[in-house]
Design a protein around this motif. Structure first.
Motif: not given
Length: 661
Positions: A607-613, A615-625
């Motif tokens: 969950l927190r990894l998705g938040d960090a992705y 914030a870093a504007k990396q939506p695909n990686q955020a979704f996977v997390a």
């Protein structure tokens, strides 16, 4: 006072000692201190010292009738040869004498003494049957000789407790009977027990690694009245027994080794420079002092001075070769041991290991099979070592050990199945850490299907191996179909594991929670499987259930490993949170990724990894997390705000995936 070092020149050496000064020092200082600081509390008030070497020659006495017969010069000559280390010549001389005692001029007492000496030689050569034969002949000449009865007791004791000697079904009982007979005779004749009674009791305790009992009997020996002595030099035997005990005792401190043991060892070797046992003890001192080169040097000297090979000393010699990395000579020395003691289990195992290292697989299997045939628990010990290595994520060592067990366990299908399970787990763990899968021989791969009818979990193992061979991504095609079939298996263990591989985490946890009625070992095995899959939460539950049934150390170890991982993962999340709050999003991603690796089924890390992705504007990686967090904990979707954002990310992700070739 300091003792000058002695210098070695093969095959002879000289000990530079002032005998007068050493005698004075030993009597006034060293011997008065021995054992003072290393005794159990019950003996703390006693002063225990080995008998001094410098004694006037005494006539040989024998317990029983209270007489003082004259011993033939031939027997005294044999005794001198033994003290010089010339055992072979003494043995030849005595065998000739007892073969025709009348021609040799031996009376009954001298003939009995000759048999006693021959038994002493045989015992030191671990030839128990010959020792017993000579002692029986000595006892026939004087049925009330306590010294002979005591030696018979010790001979049976060796058959009970000495690994280098073939066992006897009633050896322990016979030893106790003869020791009791010696005590009874002493009481009946109102005669003190001879010193060898206490010495042999101490040595027997030493064989059993009963340190306190050995020290007790040696203290009794020191306080025993100066009664009859044997044809063997009891003072020297006493000193050597004390040295061996002190060297082997874990309570002996480094300062005691240096200040007490070493000077006495030098003195012993100076008095008997060709005595193999003194040289062997000096070698063991250097081994205890972490000087394998010097230990090897004196172990070789002991072998050179010994007329007949001693398997115990050869085994020690082989160990020293191994310590310095000389596997060729270690192999030769172990082969000499097994030629004398063909059933010595540690030697067979050492030969099995060394043969593998030299590429002799067939020879290794032969040695191991011989050892396993006489002790099947060897396989269990090997399995436990492999399981421990896997639990500690030492996959290379575990992989090699499991392969070896599989090759050795053809006659033990249950053990082989456990090794096959473990081998599959090492491949899974290697894949998770991207360490590169170690190869599995084709004949071993076939065993998974062949053994599945006896151990149904092997079907899951075969599916995992096929899945990982195809890259280990989301299961597809035949792999997916096989897992879906296994997910409905009546066994909750099989079904739960398959569901976990299908990423149906809550369902898998519920299914595994229904796995009940296992033994502590059963829960341990299940916990190990889940640990390899990185299902740490479920593994922890299984370890806990097993521990409640039986507090096995392996279960506690598994729990500790998981707790340590959870603690480290929490630390990484805290570090990520601090970086996130400081807008250091890449650092936050690194910390959260570490937490995910440490504890891969902890939803918060994803969950927190998705938040960090995000914030870093990396939506695909955020979704996977986020997707993994939801798979682990579907309750997240009950929050409207999260669910809405999640659906938006999912649409973007699916579009991006569709555009890829």
């Amino acid at each position: 006072m300091p003792i000058s070092p002695h210098h070695l020149s093969t095959p002879r050496y000289t000990v530079f000692l002032s005998k007068a000064a050493l005698y004075s020092a030993l009597l006034s200082a060293t011997l008065g201190m021995l054992w003072a600081t290393s005794q159990p509390p019950a003996l703390a008030q006693q002063t225990i010292t080995p008998a001094p070497f410098f004694q006037p020659k005494r006539p040989l006495h024998y317990a029983g009738q209270g007489t003082t017969p004259t011993i033939h010069p031939l027997i005294q000559q044999a005794q001198g040869l033994i003290q010089q280390g010339n055992w072979h010549s003494a043995q030849a001389l005595l065998n000739t004498a007892v073969g025709n005692p009348y021609a040799a001029g031996l009376n009954t007492t001298s003939t009995m003494a000759a048999h006693q000496l021959l038994a002493h030689i045989a015992n030191n050569q671990h030839d128990i049957n010959t020792a017993r034969r000579h002692l029986d002949q000595a006892l026939a000449l004087n049925p009330n000789d306590i010294w002979t009865i005591t030696e018979l007791a010790y001979t049976f004791a060796q058959q009970s407790d000495n690994d280098f000697v073939s066992g006897h079904p009633t050896a322990n009982q016979r030893a106790e009977e003869y020791f009791a007979q010696a005590r009874t005779l002493a009481q009946q004749h109102n005669h003190p027990l001879p010193k060898n009674y206490y010495l042999r009791q101490a040595q027997w305790a030493n064989h059993r690694q009963d340190d306190a009992a050995a020290r007790h009997w040696l203290s009794e020996l020191e306080n025993a009245p100066n009664t009859a002595v044997s044809p063997v030099d009891i003072s020297n035997d006493h000193t050597l027994a004390w040295l061996r005990l002190t060297l082997q005792s874990p309570r002996t401190t480094p300062s005691q080794l240096t200040q007490q043991v070493y000077p006495l060892l030098l003195h012993t070797v100076d008095l008997h420079p060709k005595q193999p046992e003194s040289l062997d003890l000096l070698a063991r001192y250097f081994a205890r002092n972490n000087q394998p080169g010097k230990a090897l040097e004196y172990a070789l000297l002991a072998q050179q001075q010994s007329d007949t090979p001693n398997p115990e000393n050869l085994f020690f010699l082989a160990q020293q070769y191994q310590r310095i990395g000389d596997s060729v000579n270690a192999l030769r020395a172990y082969e000499q041991v097994v030629a004398i003691a063909p059933h010595h289990e540690p030697t067979l195992i050492a030969l099995g290991e060394l043969s593998i290292g030299s590429g002799n697989i067939a020879g290794s299997q032969a040695y191991y099979q011989t050892a396993i045939a006489q002790n099947p628990t060897i396989l269990e010990n090997l399995l436990n070592e492999a399981h421990t290595a896997l639990r500690q994520e030492n996959t290379h060592a575990a992989h090699q050990q499991y392969l070896k067990i599989i090759q050795l366990s053809n006659r033990y299908p249950t053990m082989q199945a456990q090794a096959l399970h473990g081998l599959a787990n090492t491949v899974v763990m290697d894949a998770y850490y991207q360490q590169g899968t170690q190869p599995i021989p084709a004949e071993v791969r076939r065993l998974y299907q062949q053994q599945a009818h006896q151990a149904p979990l092997l079907t899951n193992d075969a599916i995992k191996l096929d899945w990982l061979a195809q890259g280990g991504g989301p299961p597809q095609g035949p792999i997916l179909a096989a897992l879906q079939q296994q997910a409905h298996h009546p066994s909750p263990i099989i079904a739960g594991e398959a569901q976990y591989l299908l990423r149906q985490y809550p369902t898998a946890n519920d299914t595994l929670d229904a796995a009940d009625g296992e033994t502590a070992r059963g829960y341990l095995a299940l916990g190990d499987r889940l640990l390899a899959l990185h299902a740490l939460t479920a593994a922890s539950v299984m370890y806990q259930r097993g521990y409640e049934l039986e507090p096995l150390p392996e279960l506690a170890e598994g729990q500790t490993i998981i707790q340590d991982k959870r603690h480290l993962a929490e630390q990484r999340v805290e570090e990520g949170n601090r970086a996130y709050q400081n807008s250091q999003y890449q650092q936050a991603i690194n910390h959260y990724s570490d937490a995910r690796t440490l504890y891969p089924d902890w939803d918060v890390a994803y969950l927190r990894l998705g938040d960090a992705y995000t914030a870093a504007k990396q939506p695909n990686q955020a979704f996977v997390a986020y997707r993994t967090a939801v798979q682990l904990n579907p309750a997240y979707l009950s929050g409207k705000r999260f669910a809405k954002a999640y659906q938006k990310l999912e649409k973007k992700y699916m579009k991006a995936q569709a555009k890829q070739p």
